[in-house]
Design a protein around this motif. Structure first.
Motif, PDB file in Angstrom:
ATOM      1  N   ASP A   1       0.673  -3.535  13.243  1.00  7.16           N
ATOM      2  CA  ASP A   1      -0.383  -2.883  12.446  1.00  7.16           C
ATOM      3  C   ASP A   1       0.128  -1.575  11.820  1.00  7.16           C
ATOM      4  OD1 ASP A   1      -3.214  -2.670  11.601  1.00  7.16           O
ATOM      5  OD2 ASP A   1      -3.211  -0.922  12.911  1.00  7.16           O
TER       6      ASP A   1
ATOM      7  N   ARG B   1      -0.327  -8.963   7.720  1.00 11.53           N
ATOM      8  CA  ARG B   1      -1.773  -9.042   7.907  1.00 11.53           C
ATOM      9  C   ARG B   1      -2.167 -10.416   8.425  1.00 11.53           C
ATOM     10  NH1 ARG B   1      -5.493  -6.783   9.989  1.00 11.53           N
ATOM     11  NH2 ARG B   1      -4.313  -4.965   9.251  1.00 11.53           N
ATOM     12  N   ARG B   2      -1.540 -11.468   7.930  1.00 10.53           N
ATOM     13  CA  ARG B   2      -1.858 -12.823   8.421  1.00 10.53           C
ATOM     14  C   ARG B   2      -1.496 -12.956   9.901  1.00 10.53           C
ATOM     15  NH1 ARG B   2       0.800 -14.278   3.395  1.00 10.53           N
ATOM     16  NH2 ARG B   2      -0.760 -14.833   1.821  1.00 10.53           N
TER      17      ARG B   2
ATOM     18  N   ASP C   1      -4.255 -11.228  11.809  1.00 14.79           N
ATOM     19  CA  ASP C   1      -5.516 -11.967  11.776  1.00 14.79           C
ATOM     20  C   ASP C   1      -5.441 -13.255  12.587  1.00 14.79           C
ATOM     21  OD1 ASP C   1      -6.544 -10.002  10.160  1.00 14.79           O
ATOM     22  OD2 ASP C   1      -6.173 -11.094   8.285  1.00 14.79           O
TER      23      ASP C   1
END
Length: 221
Positions: free
Chosen positions: A126, A100-101, A104
């Motif tokens: 993803d 996720r980091r 982002d």
């Protein structure tokens, strides 16, 4: 002649008298033995009843202990099935966080201007993150995203307070990092920001009970 007859009958009468006395003594002895036998039977009956109660109490204790053992075993088996993957799931959450980091960290402009290969890479990362979370959820791991909920110290970890008068104090207004639970246990608490300075949550209002009927008012109506 008379004296001789009396002398001849005297031994017979003596024997009869002795026999009668012996029968009386035997009857008395039999009565005593019968009475002693009744007392012995009563004592034996009382002893057997007492032993029966002790055996029944022992059997009930054994049955209760076996039932408690069965329940403990069933609970241990359930906990082993539910929480066996807890440590593994906790380690996998770190991998999911890194995915996720990475997503982002990609600027929106780069995502929009990237070529087909770059977009495919983003979509692959993803999909990997979502597949990992879905696999964890199938094993009982649930995501905690408590924004807008009341702060619960059992599932949330307050990182800071946010002055906000629009929501009740103690409401989660920001989720820094989502938490996860497995079964009824917290796998990782959600790191949140909590509202400060707002109104207190209103208690639930009790329903209004109807009052007595005013007969005069009904007649006037």
């Amino acid at each position: 002649m008379s004296d001789q007859t009396n002398d001849e009958r005297a031994p017979e009468e003596i024997e009869a008298t002795q026999a009668s006395g012996a029968q009386a003594s035997g009857a008395q002895a039999s009565g005593e033995r019968a009475e002693g036998g009744v007392d012995g039977d009563y004592e034996a009956l009382v002893r057997l009843l007492k032993e029966n109660e002790e055996l029944k109490d022992r059997a009930l204790r054994v049955a209760a202990e076996m039932e408690n053992l069965r329940r403990r075993t069933a609970r241990d088996v359930h906990d082993a099935r539910t929480y066996a993957v807890a440590n593994f799931a906790r380690d996998m959450l770190s991998v999911s966080d890194n995915l996720r980091r990475a997503l982002d960290a990609i600027p929106a402009e780069a995502k929009a201007a990237g070529d087909a290969g770059f977009k495919a890479l983003i979509e692959g990362v993803d999909l990997t993150e979502r597949a990992m979370l879905s696999a964890l959820e199938r094993h009982g791991v649930k995501k905690l995203a408590p924004e807008g909920e009341k702060f619960d110290p059992n599932f949330h970890q307050a990182m800071f307070e946010v002055p906000n008068a629009d929501v009740p104090a103690g409401t989660v207004v920001q989720v820094v990092q989502p938490g996860y639970s497995i079964g009824e246990r917290v796998l990782r608490p959600a790191m949140v920001g909590v509202a400060k300075g707002g109104p207190k949550a209103a208690p639930a209002e009790a329903p209004v009970e109807p009052g007595p009927v005013n007969e005069q008012a009904e007649k006037d109506a």
